[in-house]
Design a protein around this motif. Structure first.
Motif, PDB file in Angstrom:
ATOM      1  N   ILE A 151       0.746  -1.317   0.016  1.00 47.37           N
ATOM      2  CA  ILE A 151      -0.059  -0.079  -0.057  1.00 47.37           C
ATOM      3  C   ILE A 151       0.938   1.362   0.029  1.00 47.37           C
ATOM      4  O   ILE A 151       1.611   1.446   0.958  1.00 47.37           O
ATOM      5  N   PRO A 152       0.813   2.060  -0.930  1.00 47.80           N
ATOM      6  CA  PRO A 152       1.804   3.145  -1.192  1.00 47.80           C
ATOM      7  C   PRO A 152       1.524   4.276   0.040  1.00 47.80           C
ATOM      8  O   PRO A 152       0.137   4.388   0.305  1.00 47.80           O
ATOM      9  N   GLY A 153       2.520   4.630   0.568  1.00 51.70           N
ATOM     10  CA  GLY A 153       2.414   5.542   1.711  1.00 51.70           C
ATOM     11  C   GLY A 153       2.282   4.974   3.073  1.00 51.70           C
ATOM     12  O   GLY A 153       2.244   5.570   4.124  1.00 51.70           O
ATOM     13  N   VAL A 154       2.019   3.516   2.936  1.00 49.03           N
ATOM     14  CA  VAL A 154       1.621   2.836   4.361  1.00 49.03           C
ATOM     15  C   VAL A 154       2.708   1.878   4.639  1.00 49.03           C
ATOM     16  O   VAL A 154       3.644   2.082   5.464  1.00 49.03           O
ATOM     17  N   ASN A 155       2.968   0.725   3.691  1.00 48.48           N
ATOM     18  CA  ASN A 155       4.335   0.011   3.936  1.00 48.48           C
ATOM     19  C   ASN A 155       4.902  -0.005   2.526  1.00 48.48           C
ATOM     20  O   ASN A 155       5.786  -1.009   2.476  1.00 48.48           O
ATOM     21  N   PHE A 156       4.761   0.910   1.544  1.00 54.29           N
ATOM     22  CA  PHE A 156       5.264   0.831   0.301  1.00 54.29           C
ATOM     23  C   PHE A 156       5.427   2.394  -0.075  1.00 54.29           C
ATOM     24  O   PHE A 156       5.071   3.307  -0.179  1.00 54.29           O
TER      25      PHE A 156
END
Length: 269
Positions: A151-156
């Motif tokens: 999830i971009p901005g969360v764990n990516f």
């Protein structure tokens, strides 16, 4: 050498060159003892012993570099020197051999390589913050890596503004290195050491609000019995590496962007 000078080459006894991973030129002077002096003079006995052991570590390093070859384009600095240094404490564990003839038995402490990063600007864990799950079996020469849903901005946190990425895994086999009168080699005395490996990667994946978990499986075609016949019992370690590469559209196709991404040695066995 500090900017604004942007010169490379040789000026008298000074050499100016650039190295990957540094924006500033490196300056060094020429000179020092000749090769003949180092090989023959008694005062250089310690240097000869150190050079011999450096050569042994270089053979170990070359195996790791060969295994990581498929991820080499991800690295943003020269890996050879730092890898060679990692084998110094392993070589020091050989307290039976003379200085200059000490073996490098990685099987005694393979965990020293775990976490080794191919990148300094963008280490793998700064791009994918959740560590992938994995299995690694030295007995069956198999490994699996499960990358989490990203999830971009969360764990990516993609390295740059790119449209696609590719996940990869490598399972490799590294032989211990032993001193022989003719030079360093494997247990059988062979000085030509190859880093045997299996490389797997995903297809190009478009960066989306959330992806699905991806599993990569690496299996050696050789059986353990065949490998033992080649390498010798307990004379090899297994290396599991992971990486992520990024791609950009070029003429309707995704092309890999060199020296962008992240890779690391995830586990050893």
């Amino acid at each position: 050498m500090k900017q604004p000078f942007d010169v490379t080459g040789t000026i008298g006894k000074i050499s100016i060159y650039k190295v990957r991973g540094s924006d500033e030129p490196v300056v060094r002077t020429k000179g020092g003892p000749t090769k003949r002096m180092v090989k023959t003079r008694k005062s250089f006995a310690a240097t000869r012993r150190n050079n011999s052991e450096f050569g042994g570590r270089a053979r170990m390093t070359s195996q790791v570099m060969e295994i990581l070859r498929s991820m080499k384009y991800l690295g943003d600095y020269n890996l050879a020197g730092p890898l060679n240094s990692l084998f110094i404490p392993i070589q020091a564990m050989d307290i039976e051999s003379e200085h200059g003839q000490r073996n490098i038995e990685l099987t005694k402490n393979p965990g020293l390589l775990e976490g080794f990063n191919l990148n300094r600007r963008t280490p793998f864990s700064t791009i994918i913050t959740n560590s992938p799950e994995y299995t690694l079996s030295k007995e069956t020469l198999t490994a699996t890596v499960t990358f989490p849903a990203l999830i971009p901005g969360v764990n990516f946190f993609p390295a740059g503004n790119f449209s696609s990425y590719k996940l990869m895994a490598i399972l490799g086999v590294i032989e211990n290195v032993f001193y022989h009168p003719g030079g360093y080699g494997n247990a059988a005395g062979n000085q030509h050491l190859d880093g045997d490996y299996v490389f797997k990667s995903s297809d190009w994946i478009t960066i989306t609000p959330q992806s699905q978990p991806i599993e990569l499986e690496c299996n050696f075609r050789l059986s353990r019995e065949e490998l033992l016949e080649q390498k010798g019992k307990n004379n090899y370690s297994c290396l599991l590496a992971i990486g992520i590469a990024f791609g950009a559209m070029d003429r309707g196709q995704v092309e890999m962007v060199k020296y962008v991404g992240g890779g690391k040695i995830l586990a050893m066995g």
